[in-house]
Design a protein around this motif. Sequence first.
Motif: not given
Length: 428
Positions: A292-301, A331-349
């Motif tokens: 998700a950080g790949v998209a974040g890094a590209f879109l952030g700039g 936990s459980g299945w919810l962990l995966w979408p949270v990791l996606v949006v977390l990576g999208l935001s953290v690495f965009s900066s």
Amino acid sequence: MRGAGPGSGVGGQGERHLHRPARPGAGARPGSGPVLNNGASGFGSRRVVAASVGHFVHDVFTAFLPPLMPLLIAKFSLNMVQAGLLSVFLSLVFFLNPLLGILADRRDLRYAFIAAPALVGVCMGLMGAMPSYYLVCALLLVAGAGSAVYHTLGPVVITRASGRLVGRGMSYFFTGGELARTLGPLAAVGAVAWLGFEHLWPMLLLGLATSAYLLLVFKDTNTALGAGSGRDPESLRVVWRALKAVMLPLVGLVFTRSFVLWTLMIYTPTYLVSRGHSVSFGGTGLAVMEMAGVAGAFLGGLASDRWGRRPVLLALLLVSPLLMLAFNYSSGWLLWPVLVVLGLSVFSSSPVLLAMVQDHAAGRRGAANGLYMGMGFAVSSLVLVLVGWLVDLVGFRAAFNISAVMGLLSVPFALRLPAQAPAAPTAP
């Protein structure tokens, strides 16, 4: 930043600028090679892509450390402070980045830049075969030297090849890095399953091949600032005075942001393993966040080119710590979408911050990037040790909560950043 105008397309006027030799008296020595400068607006796609590919391969290897850390902990019976110190050794040479940046402005370091992926690949490929913790630390220290060179010179190469579209160039560069940190954990756990932890050395061939590719692209390119800039490189003290308005708030911002960024990057696999999951699950969790950080890094700039550096940065710094708290209690299945949006935001900066530094650098790009990278890795090393100590003291969940709260403290520092870059100094 707005569009580049005529000649900004692939293979356009910018690409011709990139191959133009320096004029005598413009700061380049005769026979020193073409100047890495794309003019006011041209976007030199060939060199931007090559530097980004090198960043990708380089960061694939440095991304081996987090998913393999549980194996190193088990092999050498390490506590979390000792485990955190492994990342410190990998970034220790970055303390010299300000001096390396000054040197990069004064001397042509093209071959150090070219060799960096090979050096890092060899060191990381041999890490599992080391018989002691101290030898692993020594390998990581050498790998860190290659990493310091590439991360200091890479943004300078990108900035000069991107013309007026620095945000776009940084997006390409950081997309390469984030994609590497997505595939690196998967490559690491896959290589361990296929080759065994102590037999990862065939992986180093990728680093050697990448350096050969960079040699083809950059062998005739002079990377020094003095080549064609019309300005003499300045001392570190002069550079600091010129950049103080942006660097002082960045010290506090990078320190507090590191509690979110580096805690997630380094400790997420080990945290997931401590929650009862396998090493492969931990590496996959990090890979999903980095993907998700790949998209974040590209879109952030790109977003910062359109809406401004500071507004985009403020939004990202506010959202990322809140999402880290959500991850901590998922936990459980919810962990995966949270990791996606977390990576999208953290690495965009990341590309936004580096583009901001380069905006204010004007004719001192190498020194400015060296100051920023050296400061960033100095504070991140301190943060990694502090978080490791917190994990030993209060456990992973409490340490991640504290890190998220510290991340929120980056917002006041971002508000103190200059709203826009000063006008570039004119050449004498």
